[in-house]
Design a protein around this motif. Sequence first.
Motif, PDB file in Angstrom:
ATOM      1  N   TYR A 166       0.799  -1.219   0.000  1.00  0.00           N
ATOM      2  CA  TYR A 166       0.000   0.000   0.000  1.00  0.00           C
ATOM      3  C   TYR A 166       0.837   1.276   0.000  1.00  0.00           C
ATOM      4  O   TYR A 166       0.286   2.372  -0.042  1.00  0.00           O
ATOM      5  CB  TYR A 166      -0.928   0.017   1.220  1.00  0.00           C
ATOM      6  CG  TYR A 166      -1.772  -1.227   1.370  1.00  0.00           C
ATOM      7  CD1 TYR A 166      -2.318  -1.848   0.247  1.00  0.00           C
ATOM      8  CD2 TYR A 166      -2.015  -1.789   2.618  1.00  0.00           C
ATOM      9  CE1 TYR A 166      -3.089  -2.996   0.374  1.00  0.00           C
ATOM     10  CE2 TYR A 166      -2.789  -2.935   2.751  1.00  0.00           C
ATOM     11  CZ  TYR A 166      -3.320  -3.536   1.628  1.00  0.00           C
ATOM     12  OH  TYR A 166      -4.083  -4.669   1.751  1.00  0.00           O
ATOM     13  N   LEU A 167       2.168   1.142   0.031  1.00  0.00           N
ATOM     14  CA  LEU A 167       3.009   2.334   0.073  1.00  0.00           C
ATOM     15  C   LEU A 167       3.035   3.040  -1.285  1.00  0.00           C
ATOM     16  O   LEU A 167       3.078   4.270  -1.361  1.00  0.00           O
ATOM     17  CB  LEU A 167       4.428   1.961   0.501  1.00  0.00           C
ATOM     18  CG  LEU A 167       5.399   3.111   0.749  1.00  0.00           C
ATOM     19  CD1 LEU A 167       4.842   4.091   1.775  1.00  0.00           C
ATOM     20  CD2 LEU A 167       6.759   2.586   1.199  1.00  0.00           C
ATOM     21  N   PHE A 168       2.997   2.243  -2.365  1.00  0.00           N
ATOM     22  CA  PHE A 168       2.964   2.789  -3.723  1.00  0.00           C
ATOM     23  C   PHE A 168       1.766   2.206  -4.467  1.00  0.00           C
ATOM     24  O   PHE A 168       1.215   1.176  -4.083  1.00  0.00           O
ATOM     25  CB  PHE A 168       4.245   2.432  -4.485  1.00  0.00           C
ATOM     26  CG  PHE A 168       5.445   3.253  -4.108  1.00  0.00           C
ATOM     27  CD1 PHE A 168       5.841   4.337  -4.874  1.00  0.00           C
ATOM     28  CD2 PHE A 168       6.189   2.929  -2.979  1.00  0.00           C
ATOM     29  CE1 PHE A 168       6.953   5.085  -4.531  1.00  0.00           C
ATOM     30  CE2 PHE A 168       7.300   3.671  -2.623  1.00  0.00           C
ATOM     31  CZ  PHE A 168       7.687   4.758  -3.404  1.00  0.00           C
ATOM     32  N   ALA A 169       1.390   2.865  -5.565  1.00  0.00           N
ATOM     33  CA  ALA A 169       0.305   2.371  -6.414  1.00  0.00           C
ATOM     34  C   ALA A 169       0.669   2.608  -7.872  1.00  0.00           C
ATOM     35  O   ALA A 169       1.277   3.629  -8.221  1.00  0.00           O
ATOM     36  CB  ALA A 169      -1.011   3.068  -6.085  1.00  0.00           C
ATOM     37  N   LYS A 170       0.297   1.662  -8.724  1.00  0.00           N
ATOM     38  CA  LYS A 170       0.534   1.799 -10.157  1.00  0.00           C
ATOM     39  C   LYS A 170      -0.559   2.658 -10.769  1.00  0.00           C
ATOM     40  O   LYS A 170      -1.750   2.449 -10.515  1.00  0.00           O
ATOM     41  CB  LYS A 170       0.558   0.426 -10.820  1.00  0.00           C
ATOM     42  CG  LYS A 170       0.984   0.457 -12.285  1.00  0.00           C
ATOM     43  CD  LYS A 170       1.098  -0.948 -12.862  1.00  0.00           C
ATOM     44  CE  LYS A 170       1.550  -0.908 -14.319  1.00  0.00           C
ATOM     45  NZ  LYS A 170       1.687  -2.277 -14.889  1.00  0.00           N
ATOM     46  N   THR A 171      -0.163   3.640 -11.575  1.00  0.00           N
ATOM     47  CA  THR A 171      -1.122   4.547 -12.193  1.00  0.00           C
ATOM     48  C   THR A 171      -1.414   4.128 -13.631  1.00  0.00           C
ATOM     49  O   THR A 171      -0.713   3.300 -14.212  1.00  0.00           O
ATOM     50  CB  THR A 171      -0.592   5.992 -12.188  1.00  0.00           C
ATOM     51  OG1 THR A 171       0.601   6.054 -12.985  1.00  0.00           O
ATOM     52  CG2 THR A 171      -0.279   6.444 -10.770  1.00  0.00           C
TER      53      THR A 171
ATOM     54  N   LEU B 193       4.756   4.236 -11.104  1.00  0.00           N
ATOM     55  CA  LEU B 193       4.581   3.722  -9.750  1.00  0.00           C
ATOM     56  C   LEU B 193       4.714   4.916  -8.816  1.00  0.00           C
ATOM     57  O   LEU B 193       5.800   5.486  -8.682  1.00  0.00           O
ATOM     58  CB  LEU B 193       5.644   2.669  -9.430  1.00  0.00           C
ATOM     59  CG  LEU B 193       5.514   1.969  -8.069  1.00  0.00           C
ATOM     60  CD1 LEU B 193       4.295   1.054  -8.062  1.00  0.00           C
ATOM     61  CD2 LEU B 193       6.781   1.180  -7.749  1.00  0.00           C
ATOM     62  N   CYS B 194       3.610   5.314  -8.195  1.00  0.00           N
ATOM     63  CA  CYS B 194       3.586   6.573  -7.448  1.00  0.00           C
ATOM     64  C   CYS B 194       3.376   6.333  -5.955  1.00  0.00           C
ATOM     65  O   CYS B 194       2.601   5.460  -5.547  1.00  0.00           O
ATOM     66  CB  CYS B 194       2.490   7.493  -7.976  1.00  0.00           C
ATOM     67  SG  CYS B 194       2.803   8.112  -9.647  1.00  0.00           S
ATOM     68  N   LEU B 195       4.051   7.133  -5.174  1.00  0.00           N
ATOM     69  CA  LEU B 195       3.940   7.084  -3.723  1.00  0.00           C
ATOM     70  C   LEU B 195       2.534   7.485  -3.295  1.00  0.00           C
ATOM     71  O   LEU B 195       1.967   8.452  -3.815  1.00  0.00           O
ATOM     72  CB  LEU B 195       4.971   8.040  -3.109  1.00  0.00           C
ATOM     73  CG  LEU B 195       5.047   8.136  -1.587  1.00  0.00           C
ATOM     74  CD1 LEU B 195       5.474   6.809  -0.982  1.00  0.00           C
ATOM     75  CD2 LEU B 195       6.024   9.254  -1.188  1.00  0.00           C
ATOM     76  N   ASN B 196       1.971   6.743  -2.353  1.00  0.00           N
ATOM     77  CA  ASN B 196       0.629   7.054  -1.853  1.00  0.00           C
ATOM     78  C   ASN B 196       0.663   8.138  -0.775  1.00  0.00           C
ATOM     79  O   ASN B 196      -0.120   8.121   0.177  1.00  0.00           O
ATOM     80  CB  ASN B 196      -0.047   5.796  -1.315  1.00  0.00           C
ATOM     81  CG  ASN B 196      -0.633   4.951  -2.423  1.00  0.00           C
ATOM     82  OD1 ASN B 196      -1.076   5.475  -3.451  1.00  0.00           O
ATOM     83  ND2 ASN B 196      -0.633   3.643  -2.246  1.00  0.00           N
ATOM     84  N   ILE B 197       1.586   9.064  -0.934  1.00  0.00           N
ATOM     85  CA  ILE B 197       1.689  10.248  -0.075  1.00  0.00           C
ATOM     86  C   ILE B 197       1.909  11.444  -0.988  1.00  0.00           C
ATOM     87  O   ILE B 197       2.667  11.367  -1.952  1.00  0.00           O
ATOM     88  CB  ILE B 197       2.878  10.161   0.908  1.00  0.00           C
ATOM     89  CG1 ILE B 197       2.830   8.876   1.728  1.00  0.00           C
ATOM     90  CG2 ILE B 197       2.895  11.375   1.838  1.00  0.00           C
ATOM     91  CD1 ILE B 197       4.065   8.672   2.601  1.00  0.00           C
ATOM     92  N   ARG B 198       1.258  12.528  -0.691  1.00  0.00           N
ATOM     93  CA  ARG B 198       1.507  13.774  -1.402  1.00  0.00           C
ATOM     94  C   ARG B 198       1.825  14.865  -0.393  1.00  0.00           C
ATOM     95  O   ARG B 198       1.567  14.719   0.806  1.00  0.00           O
ATOM     96  CB  ARG B 198       0.296  14.187  -2.241  1.00  0.00           C
ATOM     97  CG  ARG B 198      -0.975  14.360  -1.448  1.00  0.00           C
ATOM     98  CD  ARG B 198      -2.119  14.903  -2.266  1.00  0.00           C
ATOM     99  NE  ARG B 198      -1.886  16.272  -2.675  1.00  0.00           N
ATOM    100  CZ  ARG B 198      -2.850  17.089  -3.113  1.00  0.00           C
ATOM    101  NH1 ARG B 198      -4.090  16.660  -3.212  1.00  0.00           N
ATOM    102  NH2 ARG B 198      -2.571  18.318  -3.460  1.00  0.00           N
ATOM    103  N   GLN B 199       2.408  15.950  -0.867  1.00  0.00           N
ATOM    104  CA  GLN B 199       2.674  17.081   0.020  1.00  0.00           C
ATOM    105  C   GLN B 199       1.568  18.119  -0.149  1.00  0.00           C
ATOM    106  O   GLN B 199       1.060  18.340  -1.239  1.00  0.00           O
ATOM    107  CB  GLN B 199       4.035  17.702  -0.279  1.00  0.00           C
ATOM    108  CG  GLN B 199       4.194  18.266  -1.677  1.00  0.00           C
ATOM    109  CD  GLN B 199       5.554  18.918  -1.875  1.00  0.00           C
ATOM    110  OE1 GLN B 199       6.320  19.063  -0.943  1.00  0.00           O
ATOM    111  NE2 GLN B 199       5.853  19.306  -3.102  1.00  0.00           N
TER     112      GLN B 199
END
Length: 347
Positions: free
Chosen positions: A294-299, A304-310
Motif C-alpha cells: 500500500y506504500l505505492f500504487a501503479k497509475t 509507480l507513485c507514492l501514496n503520499i503527497r505534500q
Amino acid sequence: MLLMNVECRNPPKTFTLLLDTGSSITWVEHADCIECINGDAPPWTGYDEAVSSTSEIIYCDKNRKCNMATNAFCKRSRRCEYSLKYISGDCKGFYFSDTLYMDADGTRADVFEGFIFGGSLQIRGELEEHTHGIFGLGNATGSFIFQEGLKRLSFCLPPSDSPQRTKLLFEDEARMIGKSLPMIKDPDGHYVVRLIGISVDDDYLDIEARIFRGAGGTGGAILDTGAPLSVLPKRAYGIVVDKLTSIINLPLSSKPKSDRLCFNITGETEINVSIIPSMMLHFERLNLPISRRYLFAKTQDGDLCLNIRQYRRMTIIGIPFLQNINIGIDLDRNRIFMQPLISCTTI
C-alpha cells in the motif's frame, strides 16, 4: 474505498456511499442533479423527495433542523443550502430529512428517522466516481454522529481491491481493540492523533515531531477514510522522498508530479514488492507498520507513485495506510484504538 450501502426514502432506495471520517456532512445525488456522473448504467436516478412519504424539505425560517445542519446557509429561495469543497472536488445542494436505513453489515437492522442529509444538485471533480455520495462520519455539529448522539464507533477498512464492504459498528457493538491513542480535540470534528515520527527500513528519519502538528503547532494527523492519499507537510515529505529515492533503484517518471514521487515502470506487468522499503508511522504508544503493498500504487500512465503527497502544513493518514486496521473511536474517553489485522474478515 471505505464503502457502505444505505437506504433513504420510504419506500427505500439504495445508495452506495463513501464512508468519510474527514468530513461531517452526509449527502447523496439528487434526482435533479445537473452535473452527476457515476459508474451506474442509466437509468440511474438519485434521491427524489417527491416519491418519499417520510421526506421533509428543510427551510430556513426559524427551522431548528437548518440551524443544526453542517455548513448550512440561506438565500432568497428560503431553502436550507450547503456548498462543500474537498481536495478532490466540490458539490452543492439542499438539505432534506428522511428515514435512513443503514446496511452496515449486510442487514437493515439500523433505522434512523428524521435524519438530516444533503441532496446534491451539482458535483464536480472526482467525487462522483464509483459512489452516489458521501457518508460523513466526522463529529462536527449536524453530523450523523452528532444527530444520533453516538459515543462509540468502530470500522475496519478492507483493501481497495476487495469486494468486502465495511462493517460499521456503534455503541456497545463497537470494537475497541489494540492500543489506544489520545484524541486531540478538533473544532472541525476531525479525528486527530499525535504523529511523532516516520521510519523507513528501520531508519528513524530526522523529522521534528512539531512539523506534523500544523501551522498552529497544536494539531496532529487526521485519520481520513475519504482521502485517496496520505498527506505530509512539505518539509517532512521532502525528507521521506529523499530516503525512498536513495533506496529504490528505478528511474524517475518522465512525467513528474510536483506534489508526488513517481517512478517509471513502463512495460512492467507486476511489481516485485521486495524492492519497496518498509515504512513505520510512530504515534504516542503505537508503531503502525505500512504494508509494502500500500506504500505505492501503479497509475494508468505506467508510473509507480507514492501514496503520499505534500500539501501545505497538513498531515493526513488516508485510505492506503488505513487498510486492514480496526479503528475504534471512543468520544467519551477521547481515545482512538488502532489494531492492525491480517484481514477485516476476522472482526
